[in-house]
Structures are given as C-alpha cells and as structure tokens.
Scaffold this motif. Structure first.
Motif, PDB file in Angstrom:
ATOM      1  N   PHE A 242       2.132  13.331   1.282  1.00 24.84           N
ATOM      2  CA  PHE A 242       2.474  12.103   0.165  1.00 24.84           C
ATOM      3  C   PHE A 242       3.340  11.668  -0.069  1.00 24.84           C
ATOM      4  CE2 PHE A 242       2.111  11.375  -4.464  1.00 24.84           C
ATOM      5  CZ  PHE A 242       1.484  10.150  -4.218  1.00 24.84           C
ATOM      6  N   SER A 243       4.482  12.236  -0.359  1.00 27.42           N
ATOM      7  CA  SER A 243       5.993  11.807  -0.293  1.00 27.42           C
ATOM      8  C   SER A 243       6.486  10.790   0.622  1.00 27.42           C
ATOM      9  CB  SER A 243       7.308  12.477  -0.751  1.00 27.42           C
ATOM     10  OG  SER A 243       7.036  13.270   0.247  1.00 27.42           O
ATOM     11  N   GLY A 244       6.262  10.637   2.212  1.00 31.12           N
ATOM     12  CA  GLY A 244       6.371  10.505   3.130  1.00 31.12           C
ATOM     13  C   GLY A 244       5.292   8.868   3.674  1.00 31.12           C
ATOM     14  N   PHE A 245       3.960   9.252   2.764  1.00 31.29           N
ATOM     15  CA  PHE A 245       3.039   8.021   2.983  1.00 31.29           C
ATOM     16  C   PHE A 245       3.669   6.679   1.771  1.00 31.29           C
ATOM     17  CE2 PHE A 245      -0.099   5.871   0.190  1.00 31.29           C
ATOM     18  CZ  PHE A 245      -0.552   5.144   1.303  1.00 31.29           C
ATOM     19  N   VAL A 246       4.286   7.935   0.170  1.00 29.49           N
ATOM     20  CA  VAL A 246       4.292   6.239  -0.431  1.00 29.49           C
ATOM     21  C   VAL A 246       6.040   5.841   0.133  1.00 29.49           C
ATOM     22  CG1 VAL A 246       5.107   6.175  -2.639  1.00 29.49           C
ATOM     23  CG2 VAL A 246       3.284   7.582  -2.321  1.00 29.49           C
ATOM     24  N   PHE A 247       6.778   6.369   0.635  1.00 22.35           N
ATOM     25  CA  PHE A 247       7.777   5.555   0.820  1.00 22.35           C
ATOM     26  C   PHE A 247       7.502   5.133   2.077  1.00 22.35           C
ATOM     27  CE2 PHE A 247       9.213   7.901  -3.012  1.00 22.35           C
ATOM     28  CZ  PHE A 247       9.256   6.809  -3.728  1.00 22.35           C
ATOM     29  N   GLY A 248       6.685   5.273   2.730  1.00 27.25           N
ATOM     30  CA  GLY A 248       6.646   4.618   4.484  1.00 27.25           C
ATOM     31  C   GLY A 248       7.850   4.904   5.374  1.00 27.25           C
TER      32      GLY A 248
END
Length: 291
Positions: A242-248
């Motif tokens: 999720f953190s990887g998704f949010v910060f692209g």
C-alpha cells in the motif's frame, strides 16, 4: 530495505510498548530509565491522555496530541513538537481527514532504535488508534518516514472493527484469522488474501507475531513480494504494498499486480492522487528485491 516498522496490532498490545527495551549491549532497560513517573493529563475530549498510550518501552515519550475528527486538536501531554505535528499533517494531506476518523492520538518518542513508527489500539473494541513516531529517526530519513506512515495507516484501515471481527472463532473462521479476530468477508485483507496468499501458505503463519525468517525464505524464491518484510505476513504484505502504491514506487513486473490491487478502491486511489498532486510522489524504491 530494512523496514523500521513494528506491527503492534498483531500482538494485541492495547496501551503498552511493543517489546522489551534494550540498550546497545542487549541489556534490558527499566522503564524508569526512559521517563519519570508520568503526569497523566486530561485531553480535549475529557479522556485520559497517558504516555503509556505511546509506549514508554520504545523510548522516552516527548509529546501526545489529540486528534479530533481527523484533524489535530491540540497538545494533551508533553512538549510541543513540530516533527510530530508535521508527520501527522503529511498523513492528513495524503489520507484526508475523513479517512483519519479512527485515529485518536498521535505521539512522539525518542527511541533511536529499530522502530520508526507504530500503531496501537486505544480500546478493546478497536474503534480508535494511536500513531506514534520516533522523532529522531523521522528527521534523519523523511522518505522512510513517509513510507512508514502510510504503512502504519494501512494497519488502521485494516484493523478497524468494521474490517475485523473481534468475536470471531478461530476454529470456525471462514476468512483469515490473524491472532486477534477473523477478517470480515470482503474486507481489505480478506480480498488481499484471496488474491495473493494461497491456503497452504496461510497455514504456516504464526498467530503471535511476524515470522521474519519465513518472510526472508519466501522473498528468496518469490519475486512478487515488495521485500522480505512483506513476505512475512499478509497484513505486512498489504501495508508495504500500500505504501508503495501511494508513493508511486517503480516496482518489478512481478510486484505490479499487488500495487494494481489498490487502484480498484476509489478511496485508496484518491490517496495516491493526492500524493502526486502534492509532489510527494513518485518516490525512489529502496525496498529489497525478491526472487
């Protein structure tokens, strides 16, 4: 990538630290060495604002702020700290106040160790949570702090009592049991498990924490994980991804389906869009590569 994260929710500590404190030589440290006997104050909602909410075992507690309806309401214990307020304001900027309605407090501690941030529930029914950050580590590595804040916020999203049935019977649970309760059918983690965690892998998971060694083994052979910590447990897998998704983050092709999972949820997709709009993304990928 060494993840400076400790998932306290998985071991169900309600108002305590997340493990025994040790000094550099590995010796246990008495809590009295961290903070004096705390003066318990009343917060703005009339409830007890106690340093134990943040967890004295993780380091000397410096400040606690009350969160009201997803926004900073005021200092309720300790000294003002712009690092703490800045971290929460960054989270508020990305997540939005509506999504932060279950956060009751944000606090700061000076641990200088392996825990950059953590989340614990305030109450037994998992209706409100505390987010705490290491104020020294946060300044030292702001990029890591951003990833960790969204990682920890993912645990708030997935451990709320409308996502997790705390009265569920582990022997009769039709969904994943995480040691605390059964995930509600159709919840974030239930959908995640169905998409990415085969039943035979779930059966190997401990019910009392995260098996880091097992995560490293999975990571070594499966390139679809975003690092060994993600491979250790479905909830950590969800939170890291999720953190990887949010910060692209730019991830290998094998990891891409995990990030694409979140785009199916408008409320989660909006967080990524805000991160990009605010110039917080894309962020460099410093996670360990699996496979």
């Amino acid at each position: 990538m060494p993840r400076l994260v400790l998932l306290c929710l998985a071991i169900a500590l309600i108002a305590a630290g997340c493990g025994e404190a040790v000094d550099a030589g590995g010796e246990s440290i008495d809590d009295d060495e961290f903070i004096d006997e705390p003066t318990v104050a009343e917060d703005l909602a009339g409830e007890v604002c106690d340093p134990d909410l943040v967890g004295a075992e993780d380091g000397p507690v410096e400040s606690i702020y009350t969160i009201d309806d997803g926004a900073l309401a005021g200092l309720c214990w300790g000294d003002p700290d712009e690092t703490v307020t800045g971290a929460f304001e960054l989270l508020e900027l990305v997540a939005g106040p509506d999504q932060l309605r279950d956060v009751a407090y944000v606090g700061g501690f000076n641990g200088g160790a392996d825990t950059l941030a953590f989340v614990v529930p305030v109450d037994d029914d998992y209706s409100s949570f505390v987010i705490a950050i290491d104020t020294v580590a946060a300044v030292d590595d702001p990029n890591e702090l951003r990833l960790t804040l969204l990682h920890e916020f993912a645990h708030v999203l997935t451990q709320r009592n409308d996502e997790l049935d705390l009265d569920g019977d582990p022997l009769a649970c039709s969904t994943h049991w995480n040691g605390i309760g059964c995930f509600v059918p159709g919840s974030y983690v239930d959908s995640w498990v169905q998409a990415f965690w085969p039943e035979d892998e779930l059966r190997t998971l401990p019910t009392d924490g995260v098996d880091q060694a097992a995560g490293e083994e999975r990571c070594a052979i499966d390139p679809s994980f975003l690092g060994a910590y993600a491979a250790s447990d479905p909830e950590e897998d969800f939170a890291e991804s999720f953190s990887g998704f949010v910060f692209g983050l730019d991830v290998p092709d094998a990891v891409q389906p995990r990030l694409e999972f979140f785009a199916e949820y408008p409320e989660l997709r909006a967080m990524r869009e805000r991160a990009f709009d605010e110039g917080l993304a894309p962020q460099a990928n410093t996670f360990d590569r699996c496979g």
